[in-house]
Design a protein around this motif. Structure first.
Motif, PDB file in Angstrom:
ATOM      1  N   UNK A 110      20.643  25.120  50.587  1.00 49.70           N
ATOM      2  CA  UNK A 110      19.618  24.095  50.380  1.00 49.70           C
ATOM      3  C   UNK A 110      19.893  22.848  51.221  1.00 49.70           C
ATOM      4  N   UNK A 111      20.817  22.972  52.187  1.00 47.30           N
ATOM      5  CA  UNK A 111      21.145  21.875  53.102  1.00 47.30           C
ATOM      6  C   UNK A 111      21.669  20.632  52.384  1.00 47.30           C
ATOM      7  N   UNK A 112      22.392  20.850  51.283  1.00 50.01           N
ATOM      8  CA  UNK A 112      23.012  19.737  50.573  1.00 50.01           C
ATOM      9  C   UNK A 112      24.504  19.659  50.849  1.00 50.01           C
ATOM     10  N   UNK A 147      29.588  34.979  60.087  1.00 45.34           N
ATOM     11  CA  UNK A 147      29.933  33.616  59.657  1.00 45.34           C
ATOM     12  C   UNK A 147      29.978  32.617  60.814  1.00 45.34           C
ATOM     13  N   UNK A 148      30.054  33.125  62.040  1.00 43.07           N
ATOM     14  CA  UNK A 148      30.104  32.233  63.196  1.00 43.07           C
ATOM     15  C   UNK A 148      28.754  31.545  63.448  1.00 43.07           C
ATOM     16  N   UNK A 166      20.835  31.601  57.465  1.00 46.34           N
ATOM     17  CA  UNK A 166      20.825  31.549  56.010  1.00 46.34           C
ATOM     18  C   UNK A 166      19.495  32.010  55.420  1.00 46.34           C
ATOM     19  N   UNK A 167      18.477  32.108  56.256  1.00 40.12           N
ATOM     20  CA  UNK A 167      17.197  32.622  55.762  1.00 40.12           C
ATOM     21  C   UNK A 167      17.276  34.101  55.432  1.00 40.12           C
ATOM     22  N   UNK A 168      18.366  34.759  55.842  1.00 39.43           N
ATOM     23  CA  UNK A 168      18.549  36.173  55.507  1.00 39.43           C
ATOM     24  C   UNK A 168      18.881  36.377  54.031  1.00 39.43           C
ATOM     25  N   UNK A 169      19.287  35.316  53.359  1.00 37.90           N
ATOM     26  CA  UNK A 169      19.570  35.405  51.923  1.00 37.90           C
ATOM     27  C   UNK A 169      18.235  35.286  51.180  1.00 37.90           C
ATOM     28  N   UNK A 209      30.611  36.906  51.996  1.00 35.30           N
ATOM     29  CA  UNK A 209      29.264  36.861  51.424  1.00 35.30           C
ATOM     30  C   UNK A 209      28.208  36.987  52.512  1.00 35.30           C
ATOM     31  N   UNK A 210      28.361  36.222  53.574  1.00 34.73           N
ATOM     32  CA  UNK A 210      27.395  36.290  54.673  1.00 34.73           C
ATOM     33  C   UNK A 210      27.358  37.684  55.291  1.00 34.73           C
ATOM     34  N   UNK A 211      28.519  38.318  55.442  1.00 31.75           N
ATOM     35  CA  UNK A 211      28.555  39.678  55.986  1.00 31.75           C
ATOM     36  C   UNK A 211      27.789  40.645  55.097  1.00 31.75           C
TER      37      UNK A 211
END
Length: 226
Positions: A81-83, A105-106, A110-113, A97-99
């Motif tokens: 949420x860019x906080x 992660x590099x 984040x829109x993939x979530x 988590x990103x994987x």
């Protein structure tokens, strides 16, 4: 006689969650019960996305499931949420988590979530209170009424070493403070977090709803060590 089952920090270990679901079903034998997951579903382990999806869809016929928020879910939401800065989340295990969402992660997108995952996480409760106990991810302040507890305490606080404090007449059940000796059970509280994501050993607390105090027993689930 109803029971409450408490599952501590999973951190992307879908294998342990699946084993916990099976173990609780066998133990409950169809008796109505409450199942509480104590937060920290994401980061560090390999299947954060899959753990979230399993919890989102888990609706056992004979039990009520309560999923609590952990500090790692709070971090995930804050970054998405860019906080908060991505680096902060990465330092705390977000790479895995990103994987699990197909992102590096590099340079992650984040829109993939999925938005429904983030909505589910954002709306998780911070604690569950019943007649005899308080279930929470990290800690409660024994000097402050439950309805006035600070979110940072509930998600982030660690009890001092050797502390054994509940909240009023209620026993406290928590995770967050990883210790391979878990369960660490005292007269007033229990820490169930045994570093399951790394050790492959998950401890589930079994609490009798009509009886105050700590667990009547603990169930153990085992997966591979990482």
């Amino acid at each position: 006689m109803s029971r409450t089952y408490a599952i501590p920090d999973l951190h992307g270990r879908l294998d342990l969650l699946d084993r916990a679901i099976d173990a609780i079903a066998r133990h409950a034998e169809g008796v109505a019960s409450t199942i509480i997951t104590l937060g920290d579903y994401v980061d560090r382990g390999p299947q954060s996305r899959q753990v979230v999806e399993r919890l989102m869809s888990w609706r056992p016929d004979d039990s009520k499931v309560v999923n609590l928020k952990g500090n790692h879910e709070a971090m995930m939401c804050a970054v998405c949420e860019n906080r908060a800065e991505l680096d902060w989340w990465i330092r705390n295990g977000a790479g895995e988590t990103l994987a699990s969402y197909g992102q590096s992660p590099m340079l992650p997108d984040l829109r993939a979530i999925p938005a429904d995952h983030l909505d589910w996480i954002a709306n998780l409760p911070l604690m569950h209170v019943d007649r005899h106990r308080v279930f929470v991810h990290a800690a409660v302040d024994p000097k402050i009424p439950l309805e006035q507890q600070n979110e940072e305490t509930l998600l982030w606080k660690r009890y001092p070493l050797g502390a054994d404090v509940g909240h009023g007449h209620r026993y406290v059940v928590h995770g967050h403070h990883a210790d391979t000796r878990a369960p660490i059970a005292g007269k007033h509280k229990t820490n169930l977090d045994g570093l399951a994501w790394k050790t492959g050993r998950l401890v589930i607390g079994v609490f009798e709803d009509d009886r105050p105090g700590g667990a009547s027993e603990h169930l153990e689930c085992f997966g591979r060590e990482m």
